[in-house]
Design a protein around this motif. Sequence first.
Motif, short mmCIF file in Angstrom:
data_model
loop_
_atom_site.label_atom_id
_atom_site.label_comp_id
_atom_site.label_asym_id
_atom_site.label_seq_id
_atom_site.Cartn_x
_atom_site.Cartn_y
_atom_site.Cartn_z
N PRO A 13 0.81 -1.22 0.00
CA PRO A 13 0.00 0.00 0.00
C PRO A 13 0.84 1.27 0.00
O PRO A 13 1.91 1.31 0.63
N SER A 14 0.37 2.26 -0.70
CA SER A 14 1.03 3.56 -0.71
C SER A 14 1.17 4.05 0.73
O SER A 14 0.20 4.05 1.49
N GLY A 15 2.39 4.43 1.12
CA GLY A 15 2.63 4.92 2.47
C GLY A 15 3.18 3.87 3.42
O GLY A 15 3.49 4.16 4.57
N GLY A 72 6.02 2.43 3.22
CA GLY A 72 7.45 2.67 3.45
C GLY A 72 8.37 2.06 2.41
O GLY A 72 9.57 1.90 2.66
N SER A 118 9.65 3.30 -0.45
CA SER A 118 10.75 4.19 -0.85
C SER A 118 11.76 4.33 0.29
O SER A 118 12.97 4.35 0.05
N ASN A 161 6.61 -3.61 7.78
CA ASN A 161 7.53 -2.50 8.08
C ASN A 161 7.05 -1.75 9.32
O ASN A 161 6.40 -0.72 9.23
N ASP A 162 7.42 -2.34 10.48
CA ASP A 162 7.09 -1.70 11.76
C ASP A 162 8.35 -0.97 12.22
O ASP A 162 8.47 0.24 12.07
N ASP A 163 9.33 -1.75 12.70
CA ASP A 163 10.64 -1.17 13.05
C ASP A 163 11.46 -1.08 11.76
O ASP A 163 11.74 -2.10 11.11
N LEU A 164 11.85 0.14 11.40
CA LEU A 164 12.53 0.36 10.11
C LEU A 164 13.82 -0.44 10.00
O LEU A 164 14.13 -0.98 8.93
#
Length: 206
Positions: free
Chosen positions: A15-17, A19, A21, A171-174
């Motif tokens: 989904p857009s947003g 993470g 990128s 993508n919780d903890d980067l």
Amino acid sequence: MIEEKNGAVLLLSGPSGCGKSTLLKEVYKEISDYYFSISTTTRAPREGEVDGIDYFFVSKKEFLDDIKEGFFLEWAEVHGNYYGTSLKPIKKALALGKLVIFDIDVQGHEIVRKKISRQVTSVFITTPSLEVLENRLRSRNTDENDVIEKRLKNAKTEIKYFQKYDYFIVNDDLQIASKQLIAIANVCRIKAALFDNDKLIKDWYN
Ligand code: ADP
Ligand code: 5GP
């Protein structure tokens, strides 16, 4: 001696947003010899986006002409705009043995799978929840409310496709998510299917 250098495709959706990128920026610090496939879109540029770097921004007419000319490996309508992956630069990058990275939606993934499945490793990325996605889209501060609403609605459909992908990252903890994506980016280059069977065996004998 085995010295083959094979091009491979790393395809990301989500989904857009969520993470994508942001995660890719972390991946680029750790890998070399990659080519990010710059898509063509009819979406208006966001503040800070540069034509030819983030996307090739074109009019709807130009996009439709490009479709007619067979310019795209795949294209799709996403959130009311057209997006497409140009074929030529990808062919070139693959021939040079590069890791070609796609950030495309679930419809694009289906098409790419049908056309060049052997070379592709795909990853579906998402946030821990829809609520977190909404927070990220709002705090990114790049889209109007109606655009965000459209993206959230679309996200509910997109998530249903996650099992069609090879890998799944929350993508919780980067830092954790980046490590996972870097691991995939490295391993996808040594998929057995990427190697030429006859040539490899011949080289190995000698
Ligand atoms: P996408 O490319 O999937 O549309 P972005 O990379 O633009 O998403 O990320 C959307 C927003 O979420 C950005 O503001 C980014 O800084 C933020 N973000 C990305 N990953 C994380 C994370 N793990 N934790 C918190 N915020 C994140
Ligand atoms: P954004 O407008 O946020 O940059 O991208 C919106 C969506 O379009 C994302 O899900 C992104 O993966 C997808 N997208 C970007 N480029 C392409 C493309 O070339 N083809 C397809 N099918 N989807 C794309």
